[in-house]
Motif scaffolding. Structure first.
Motif, PDB file in Angstrom:
ATOM      1  N   THR A  32       0.758  -1.312   0.152  1.00 16.60           N
ATOM      2  CA  THR A  32      -0.020   0.097   0.053  1.00 16.60           C
ATOM      3  C   THR A  32       0.887   1.409  -0.109  1.00 16.60           C
ATOM      4  O   THR A  32       0.257   2.378  -0.312  1.00 16.60           O
ATOM      5  CB  THR A  32      -0.965   0.136   1.290  1.00 16.60           C
ATOM      6  N   GLY A  33       2.178   1.204   0.384  1.00 19.76           N
ATOM      7  CA  GLY A  33       3.037   2.360   0.540  1.00 19.76           C
ATOM      8  C   GLY A  33       2.762   3.095   1.613  1.00 19.76           C
ATOM      9  O   GLY A  33       3.138   4.290   1.954  1.00 19.76           O
ATOM     10  N   SER A  34       2.171   2.645   2.859  1.00 22.93           N
ATOM     11  CA  SER A  34       1.881   3.204   3.934  1.00 22.93           C
ATOM     12  C   SER A  34       2.921   3.218   4.857  1.00 22.93           C
ATOM     13  O   SER A  34       3.343   2.040   5.475  1.00 22.93           O
ATOM     14  CB  SER A  34       0.649   2.753   4.613  1.00 22.93           C
ATOM     15  N   TYR A  53      -2.309  12.690   1.619  1.00 25.51           N
ATOM     16  CA  TYR A  53      -1.556  11.558   2.056  1.00 25.51           C
ATOM     17  C   TYR A  53      -0.608  12.053   3.358  1.00 25.51           C
ATOM     18  O   TYR A  53      -0.187  11.159   4.136  1.00 25.51           O
ATOM     19  CB  TYR A  53      -0.598  11.394   0.759  1.00 25.51           C
ATOM     20  N   VAL A  60      -0.700   6.540  -1.186  1.00 26.00           N
ATOM     21  CA  VAL A  60      -1.085   5.463  -0.351  1.00 26.00           C
ATOM     22  C   VAL A  60      -2.314   4.832  -0.657  1.00 26.00           C
ATOM     23  O   VAL A  60      -3.413   5.611  -0.983  1.00 26.00           O
ATOM     24  CB  VAL A  60      -1.074   5.864   1.157  1.00 26.00           C
ATOM     25  N   MET A 104      -4.983  -0.324   2.918  1.00 25.01           N
ATOM     26  CA  MET A 104      -4.525  -0.127   4.385  1.00 25.01           C
ATOM     27  C   MET A 104      -5.346  -0.008   5.545  1.00 25.01           C
ATOM     28  O   MET A 104      -5.096  -0.554   6.574  1.00 25.01           O
ATOM     29  CB  MET A 104      -4.233   1.491   3.978  1.00 25.01           C
ATOM     30  N   ASP A 134      -0.796  10.364   7.023  1.00 22.32           N
ATOM     31  CA  ASP A 134      -0.115   9.159   7.232  1.00 22.32           C
ATOM     32  C   ASP A 134       1.249   9.137   8.033  1.00 22.32           C
ATOM     33  O   ASP A 134       1.366   8.698   9.296  1.00 22.32           O
ATOM     34  CB  ASP A 134       0.296   8.403   5.923  1.00 22.32           C
TER      35      ASP A 134
END
Length: 338
Positions: free
Chosen positions: A52-54, A192, A129, A134, A195
């Motif tokens: 997810t790139g989180s 974003y 994200v 997520m 996060d």
């Protein structure tokens, strides 16, 4: 009558010892279950963070990685701490519990500092994200962390080792909450930066608890007096409450593992005092009023070795003059230890 009293004391001591062992065994199992839950989901959360790139998920996975190791160490500390004393380790290995707790506190500082740094980098250059996945992973993580927290919550929270384990799981739980909140904001607004902001906020909150844990564990490791005990107040209480005590000096109070409190002292007895009876009364007062169950007491007959006082004491059951004539020229002190 004395034999019955001594036997009764031994029965009480054995009962308390067995009760503590049972409690420690339950805590040991609780920590092992929490470690298994944390390690199992850590892999899932790390994969979720990568997909997810989180940063929030990756940060929580990082927490869970260190927490798995820390919970494993906590379990091992309970395991070793239950071993009986030996000639080499005369107090047993109970001191491992505050040592692991101190290490856990430092580990939280290190991981938290890394997350704050990564959050700053992400805030400077926000990345996209995937909010939906997520959110799913965050909810799953929250469920696992709540289960681990409930398992540990029933344990002995006065135990430093257990406090460290609970603190680690609390960090994971807060990380999951932050991931869920960030996912909801991203899905609703597409903003974003939330996060890394929430990730850093969780780390800062953990710093406070980590500081308290390392401070308390460090106090035990340095053999400082427990916060709930005041050495001078205890000495004054013994002088006032125990018949036959002239004064208490050279007193030291410390804790073995954050729970078991110990003390050593010199006790000067009044003229004609029964050394054995007074020593027993001191020990009983320490245990009942101050929670000190292990005490080493040096009682002085005549002048203390350090020069305090100058009078005669009686050996148990004998008049002061006769007792003094028997001990004169031989020894003027008696050390009693439990």
């Amino acid at each position: 009558m004395k034999a019955r009293t001594v036997a009764h004391e031994h029965v009480q001591h054995d009962h308390q010892h067995n009760h503590d062992d049972d409690y420690s065994g339950l805590d040991k199992r609780r920590v092992l279950i929490a470690a298994a839950l944390t390690a199992g989901f850590m892999v899932v959360e790390a994969l979720g963070g990568l997909l997810t790139g989180s940063l929030a998920l990756l940060a929580d996975a990082g927490h869970m990685l260190t927490d798995s190791v820390s919970l494993g160490l906590a379990w091992y500390a309970f395991h070793l701490g239950a071993r009986p004393a030996t000639n080499r380790h005369t107090y047993g290995l109970g001191r491992l519990k505050p040592l692991v707790a101190y290490t856990n506190g430092l580990a939280i500082f290190v991981v938290g500092a890394w997350i704050v740094y990564e959050a700053w980098e992400r805030f400077q250059q926000p990345t996209s994200v995937l909010g939906g996945p997520m959110l799913v992973v965050g909810i799953m993580g929250l469920a696992v962390n709540i289960a681990a927290f409930l398992v540990l919550h029933g344990g002995d929270r006065e135990n430093l080792n257990m406090r460290g384990a609970i603190l680690h799981v609390m960090g994971d739980l807060l990380g999951s909450v932050a991931a869920i909140a960030a996912a909801l904001v991203i899905l609703a607004t597409g903003w974003y930066p939330i996060d890394p902001i929430l990730s850093a906020l969780v780390s800062v909150l953990l710093f406070v608890s980590a500081w308290r844990l390392t401070r308390d564990a460090g106090q035990v490791l340095l053999e400082g007096a427990p916060n709930v005990l005041d050495r001078d107040d205890i000495a004054r209480d013994l002088e006032k409450s125990v018949p036959g005590v002239e004064d208490i000096h050279h007193m030291h109070v410390w804790s073995l593992d954050g729970q078991s409190n110990l003390a050593t002292m010199h006790a000067r007895i009044v003229d004609g005092g029964d050394v054995t009876a007074v020593t027993r009364l001191i020990k009983e007062r320490l245990a009942s009023a101050h929670g000190i169950t292990h005490a080493t007491i040096e009682t002085a007959c005549g002048t203390c070795a350090d020069g305090h006082g100058n009078h005669e004491c009686a050996v148990a059951g004998e008049p002061a003059g006769r007792a003094h004539s028997q001990v004169k020229g031989r020894r003027t002190q008696k050390s009693t230890r439990t």
